[in-house]
Design a protein around this motif. Structure first.
Motif, short mmCIF file in Angstrom:
data_model
loop_
_atom_site.label_atom_id
_atom_site.label_comp_id
_atom_site.label_asym_id
_atom_site.label_seq_id
_atom_site.Cartn_x
_atom_site.Cartn_y
_atom_site.Cartn_z
N ASP A 67 8.98 6.86 4.31
CA ASP A 67 9.05 6.47 5.78
C ASP A 67 8.11 5.44 6.24
O ASP A 67 8.61 4.92 7.16
CB ASP A 67 8.89 7.99 6.35
CG ASP A 67 9.76 9.04 6.18
OD1 ASP A 67 10.92 8.61 5.69
OD2 ASP A 67 9.43 10.34 6.35
N ASP A 68 6.86 5.48 5.49
CA ASP A 68 6.06 4.35 6.15
C ASP A 68 6.57 2.96 5.60
O ASP A 68 6.42 1.82 6.10
CB ASP A 68 4.67 4.74 5.61
CG ASP A 68 4.13 5.88 6.26
OD1 ASP A 68 4.23 6.01 7.56
OD2 ASP A 68 3.13 6.52 5.44
N VAL A 69 7.24 2.99 4.46
CA VAL A 69 7.97 1.86 4.14
C VAL A 69 9.03 1.24 4.93
O VAL A 69 8.71 -0.06 5.08
CB VAL A 69 8.31 1.82 2.46
CG1 VAL A 69 9.22 0.69 2.30
CG2 VAL A 69 7.46 2.09 1.51
N GLU A 70 9.79 2.26 5.36
CA GLU A 70 10.75 1.67 6.29
C GLU A 70 10.29 1.40 7.51
O GLU A 70 10.63 0.19 8.20
CB GLU A 70 11.57 3.01 6.55
CG GLU A 70 12.80 2.68 7.49
CD GLU A 70 13.72 3.94 7.56
OE1 GLU A 70 14.02 4.20 8.87
OE2 GLU A 70 14.09 4.82 6.68
N GLU A 71 9.33 2.03 8.31
CA GLU A 71 8.50 1.49 9.26
C GLU A 71 7.87 -0.01 9.32
O GLU A 71 8.22 -0.62 9.99
CB GLU A 71 7.64 2.55 9.79
CG GLU A 71 8.14 4.12 10.27
CD GLU A 71 7.33 4.95 10.99
OE1 GLU A 71 5.97 4.33 10.82
OE2 GLU A 71 7.44 6.12 11.12
N THR A 72 7.30 -0.18 7.94
CA THR A 72 6.56 -1.45 7.87
C THR A 72 7.67 -2.42 7.87
O THR A 72 7.59 -3.65 8.46
CB THR A 72 5.83 -1.25 6.53
OG1 THR A 72 4.89 -0.03 6.63
CG2 THR A 72 5.08 -2.69 6.27
N LEU A 73 8.72 -2.19 7.00
CA LEU A 73 10.04 -3.29 7.16
C LEU A 73 10.34 -3.31 8.36
O LEU A 73 10.50 -4.71 8.81
CB LEU A 73 11.09 -2.76 6.18
CG LEU A 73 10.52 -2.77 4.49
CD1 LEU A 73 12.06 -2.02 3.89
CD2 LEU A 73 10.63 -4.13 4.10
N ILE A 74 10.44 -2.33 9.39
CA ILE A 74 10.93 -2.71 10.73
C ILE A 74 10.03 -3.59 11.31
O ILE A 74 10.34 -4.43 12.20
CB ILE A 74 11.23 -1.43 11.32
CG1 ILE A 74 12.51 -0.55 10.64
CG2 ILE A 74 11.66 -1.63 12.93
CD1 ILE A 74 12.72 0.70 11.35
N ASP A 125 0.72 -1.03 -0.15
CA ASP A 125 0.18 -0.18 0.01
C ASP A 125 0.92 1.41 -0.12
O ASP A 125 0.58 2.02 -0.62
CB ASP A 125 -0.88 -0.03 1.09
CG ASP A 125 -2.04 -0.93 1.19
OD1 ASP A 125 -2.12 -1.51 -0.06
OD2 ASP A 125 -2.65 -1.25 1.86
N TYR A 126 1.77 1.26 0.89
CA TYR A 126 2.90 2.47 0.91
C TYR A 126 3.67 2.64 -0.24
O TYR A 126 4.28 3.71 -0.54
CB TYR A 126 3.49 2.30 2.13
CG TYR A 126 2.97 2.42 3.49
CD1 TYR A 126 1.82 3.36 3.56
CD2 TYR A 126 3.15 1.52 4.36
CE1 TYR A 126 1.16 3.38 4.84
CE2 TYR A 126 2.43 1.60 5.92
CZ TYR A 126 1.52 2.41 5.88
OH TYR A 126 0.90 2.90 7.06
N LEU A 127 3.73 1.53 -1.05
CA LEU A 127 4.70 1.38 -2.26
C LEU A 127 3.75 2.07 -3.52
O LEU A 127 4.40 2.18 -4.74
CB LEU A 127 5.36 0.37 -2.62
CG LEU A 127 6.48 0.09 -1.63
CD1 LEU A 127 6.84 -1.76 -1.81
CD2 LEU A 127 7.64 0.86 -1.63
#
Length: 350
Positions: free
Chosen positions: A88-95, A76-78
């Motif tokens: 920023d949301d992509v990074e948080e989601t990966l974490i 969704d964020y991509l």
């Protein structure tokens, strides 16, 4: 010596486990017992459990929670919305998906620089795929010389599915035509041998065991002797579940490795660490400690179907540079699958 055990003589739950209390007691070791299973095969499971064509479907099914969890949010964020990808949301989601903080930052930074023609999702997918250790074709345990068995040591902490993994590996390799012998080298728990016998019974393989409290190294040595005498081509050794903080038990693993080297000069035993996929980064820290102590050659990632955070696979291979050999995606005997990096990434983005 051969001996048979009735089903009512073995533990009811093959996955019940407790921490090993300490080092094995001293004194002389008893002669090994060779336990013959009561029947061969998995009569309560799909007889076609190991059909190659089923692996892809099993993998996709086993990753449903991950696809519906962090992967759904990631995609969704991509998306190519008016403001572009929400990096920023992509990074948080990966974490949040157990990829790890530092690694997630690296993935996002490299993906942003790729400017992939397929868009942001294709860029992240390519970066994730690049983290997986390259394979040189299908993997299988190999012996050092003709007429000698290959040796696989199964290590890990209690409760990760170690005994279940051994049973499923034994069944898989038996179905492939290999002659498998199990070594009950978890001698710290009296129930451990009986638990292994349950799985040996189901897989139709034999077990070499000593009495509880015996020297685990002696069990492995005798199992290799038995395998050579009987023409078995694969020895899978159970070892006591241990915490990575127990130095005496970690030293014992190194001793077992030395015993294998002594009995089979030039042999390179596989040491597979069983990691519970639901433990995420905590499990990764355990694997690092084991790798530092004994040198892991592979990871078996269990219970992947029980987590929505399948990103731990990427963290394992990136941080340890140790390949994931098998993934557990269900309770069925055929749900322990050889790990295929391309198929795994494809199933995540399916």
């Amino acid at each position: 010596m051969f001996r048979r055990r009735r089903r009512d003589e073995v533990a009811a739950d093959p996955d019940t486990s407790t921490d090993a209390p300490g080092e094995a007691a001293g004194g002389s070791d008893p002669q090994p017992a060779f336990d013959r299973p009561l029947f061969a095969g998995f009569d309560d499971d799909d007889p076609d459990a190991f059909r190659p064509g089923d692996a892809e479907a099993r993998l996709e099914h086993g990753l449903e929670r991950t696809r519906g969890g962090f992967m759904s949010r990631l995609r969704d964020y991509l998306g190519d919305g008016p403001g572009g990808p929400a990096w920023d949301d992509v990074e948080e989601t990966l974490i949040a998906g157990d990829v790890g903080a530092a690694l997630s930052m690296e993935i996002v930074e490299r993906a942003r620089q790729r400017r992939d023609p397929g868009g942001a999702e294709a860029a992240v997918r390519a970066e994730l795929a690049s983290l997986l250790v390259p394979r040189g074709g299908a993997w299988e345990p190999r012996s050092a010389a003709v007429g000698r068995p290959a040796v696989v040591l199964i290590v890990g902490v209690n409760g990760t599915g170690k005994t279940t993994t051994i049973g499923k590996l034994a069944a898989r390799y038996t179905a492939e035509g290999r002659t498998v012998l199990l070594a009950a080298a978890d001698t710290f728990r009296a129930a451990a041998i009986d638990q292994l016998l349950i799985w040996a019974d189901r897989a139709g393989v034999q077990v070499v065991s000593h009495a509880p409290g015996a020297d685990p190294g002696a069990v492995v040595y005798d199992a290799i002797d038995a395998a050579v005498a009987r023409g078995a081509d694969l020895v899978i050794a159970d070892t006591a579940g241990r915490l990575h903080t127990k130095s005496s038990l970690m030293d014992e693993l190194s001793k077992i490795r030395r015993i294998v080297d002594k009995r089979l000069p030039g042999a390179e035993p596989e040491t597979l660490f069983v990691l519970d996929g639901t433990t995420g980064q905590n499990g990764l820290q355990q694997a690092k400690a084991f790798h530092d102590a004994v040198g892991l050659t592979g990871i078996v990632l269990t219970k992947l179907d029980s987590t929505a955070k399948g990103g731990i696979v990427f963290a394992i291979e990136h941080d340890l540079a140790v390949p994931v050999r098998f993934v557990g995606v269900g309770e069925g005997i055929g749900d322990l699958l050889p790990f295929d990096p391309d198929a795994f990434v494809a199933a995540l983005f399916a």
